[in-house]
Each structure stands twice: as structure tokens, then as C-alpha cells.
Design an enzyme around this catalytic site. Structure first.
Site, PDB file in Angstrom:
ATOM      1  N   LYS A  50       0.850  -1.199   0.000  1.00 48.77           N
ATOM      2  CA  LYS A  50       0.000   0.000   0.000  1.00 48.77           C
ATOM      3  C   LYS A  50       0.882   1.245   0.000  1.00 48.77           C
ATOM      4  CE  LYS A  50      -3.968  -2.278   2.112  1.00 48.77           C
ATOM      5  NZ  LYS A  50      -4.804  -2.555   3.279  1.00 48.77           N
ATOM      6  N   GLN A  94      -4.840  -1.469   9.367  1.00 55.97           N
ATOM      7  CA  GLN A  94      -4.689  -2.751   8.692  1.00 55.97           C
ATOM      8  C   GLN A  94      -5.314  -3.848   9.557  1.00 55.97           C
ATOM      9  OE1 GLN A  94      -3.656  -3.229   5.571  1.00 55.97           O
ATOM     10  NE2 GLN A  94      -4.107  -5.393   5.753  1.00 55.97           N
ATOM     11  N   ASP A 117     -11.221   3.097   4.052  1.00 56.34           N
ATOM     12  CA  ASP A 117     -11.561   1.681   3.890  1.00 56.34           C
ATOM     13  C   ASP A 117     -13.067   1.466   3.755  1.00 56.34           C
ATOM     14  OD1 ASP A 117      -9.511  -0.262   3.738  1.00 56.34           O
ATOM     15  OD2 ASP A 117      -8.935   0.152   5.817  1.00 56.34           O
TER      16      ASP A 117
END
Ligand code: GUN
Length: 281
Positions: A50, A94, A117
């Protein structure tokens, strides 16, 4: 029949190129805060990727790494700081987080505008209402982008989503419903998965069971999307679907690696750019 391969690697590369050009034209540099708690091997690799692709398109990242035993209070305090920091446009935790942390409860503290997200209840609620103005979770968004790119007609089709997670299965089902599919969500307690598969025109599988879905499970001409990231008996990366044999019966299929994975990162980057623009409108 030999299935057409939906190349996520290539599509993701094109999306990253477009994002890079957009950021250069607008002369902006969005900033993404990434929080990593613990030392999960896969998570470390995902985060590194990422960061790499964010940097490539011109998104700055700041990594906040913690030990497994980080307290909820510490993470909540960090969220407060990041929410208030106007230079931070996106906040990503994460997953999975260490077991003592209720991830969804924690994520509900993130400013929904910075929730790149799409895991905040506000953004999930918008999606459930069929409102696409919120943030859509990167993996299902990437899957839909791949299907759209192939001009696959979804209206009225039987779509089977295997997996009911908040980050893939549920938002995926909502997106397919919005495309007028007849959606079934199967999960680990579902009886007769094979029968459900046999009736599906579109299968999106996110189980993590290596090569579980076989040729004789699949309706001829079905569209197969594999979200699984597994290892086969030789330790080689593979998906939920037995790719080599399912290729013979499906009309479209995503490979693992090179299918959904790169699209997830591309959609995260897109969400981060969109978050920047919304915050600075
Ligand atoms: N872990 C597995 N998939 C994801 C994802 O899409 N976002 C985050 N933050 N963590 C994940």
C-alpha cells in the site's frame, strides 16, 4: 469453453496511472495514515505494498506501528489526533487487529470522511441504503470495477457471495444488489454450498479455503471472482477457486495472484484521493 481472464494487475496499473496524472494536474498530495498493530506477516506485506503504490501515485503515507499488546486507549488517542489533523486525509487500520481489540468499535471513532476503507458504520449504512456518496470498501469496489470493465450484464443474474465479512461479503452483496442481481450470501454454516454454486451466474468467493471451488461446482458460463488468498499444497499462492480446471467452464475468471488483490490497493488509493477532494471542496 476457456474463460476470459479479468486482469486486475493491468486494470489496477491503469487506475494508478490515472490517479497519478490527476494528482499532478491538481498539484495536490493527499496524505494517508496507516496503522499496523502487531507483526502479522501478511499484514506487513500488504502495508508495504500500500505504501509503495501510494508513493508511486503521489500519495504520502505515514505508518504508525504498534506491538501486539497496544492498548485500545492508545489507538483511540491516535484516532483523535489523526481526525483533528487537517493534513491527514485518510486513516487506515490494517486488519486483522490483535484479538483484544474490537476492530469495528474502534473504527467507528474514525471521522467517516477519512475512513478510506469504508468500514465506518456511517459509510456501511449509506451503502446499505443504496447511496454511493459514502466510501465503499476497496475489495468489493474493485470487484465491481472489474465486472463493469468487462461489460458483464448483472441485471437479474443469480449472484452468490461466499463469505459474510463486514469488509468483503456484506458490502459486495450490497453492490451486487444495487446492480439488480438476485443475491445469496453463503457462509461457513451454509448447507450445500455446491448446490448454491450450481445455480449462480456470478460467484464471488472470499473464504480463504485453497482451491475449494471445483469445476463440477460451477454453472457453465458463470462469472467467477476469487477474493481468496491462500497457499496450495506446495506453498504456492492460490485462491479459493481451482483456477486451472474452473477456466474450462467459466466465461470470466479472476486469477490469484493478479486479480482482485491489485484492485483492492488501487481502490484504496482512489478512495484516498476522493477523501482529499471531499475534505477540500
Ligand atoms: N485486511 C484485509 N483486507 C483489508 C482491507 O481491505 N483493508 C484493511 N484495512 N485491512 C484489510
Amino acid at each position: 469453453m476457456t474463460a476470459r481472464i479479468m486482469n486486475g494487475q493491468e486494470t489496477a496499473r491503469r487506475i494508478r496511472k490515472q490517479l497519478k496524472e490527476k494528482l499532478q494536474t491538481l498539484q495536490i498530495k493527499p496524505k494517508l495514515a496507516i496503522v499496523l498493530a502487531g507483526h502479522d506477516n501478511s499484514s506487513q506485506i500488504y502495508v508495504r505494498n500500500k505504501q509503495k503504490y501510494a508513493s508511486e501515485v503521489g500519495i504520502e503515507t505515514q505508518l504508525y506501528a504498534f506491538e501486539d499488546d497496544v492498548s485500545v486507549q492508545t489507538l483511540e488517542n491516535l484516532i483523535d489526533v489523526l481526525n483533528d489533523d487537517r493534513s491527514v486525509n485518510g486513516i487506515l487500520f490494517q486488519l486483522p487487529l490483535p484479538k483484544h481489540i474490537d476492530a469495528m468499535k474502534l473504527l467507528s471513532k474514525v471521522n467517516p470522511l477519512k475512513d478510506v476503507d469504508g468500514f465506518h458504520p456511517f459509510n456501511m449504512g449509506l451503502l446499505q441504503n443504496g447511496d454511493f456518496d459514502g466510501v465503499i470498501a476497496a475489495t468489493p469496489k474493485g470487484v465491481l470495477r472489474l465486472l463493469k470493465q468487462e461489460n458483464i450484464d448483472l441485471t437479474g443474474k443469480n449472484a452468490l457471495v461466499i463469505g459474510r465479512s463486514n469488509i468483503v461479503g456484506k458490502p459486495m452483496a450490497m453492490l451486487l444488489l444495487a446492480e439488480n442481481c438476485t443475491v445469496t450470501i453463503a457462509h461457513s454454516h451454509s448447507e450445500n454450498l455446491k448446490l448454491l454454486c450450481a445455480e449462480a451466474d456470478v460467484v464471488v468467493s472470499a473464504t480463504g479455503c485453497a482451491k475449494m471451488i471445483k469445476k463440477d461446482w460451477i454453472k457453465k458460463g458463470a462469472v467467477i471472482v476469487d477474493v481468496g488468498i491462500c497457499r496450495d499444497e506446495n506453498g504456492k499462492l492460490c485462491g479459493d477457486v481451482d483456477f486451472d480446471e474452473v477456466c474450462d467452464v467459466a466465461s470470466y475468471i479472476t486469477p490469484v495472484p493478479g486479480g482482485v488483490g491489485p484492485m483492492t490497493i488501487a481502490m484504496l488509493l482512489e478512495n484516498t484521493v476522493e477523501a482529499y477532494l471531499k475534505q477540500n471542496m
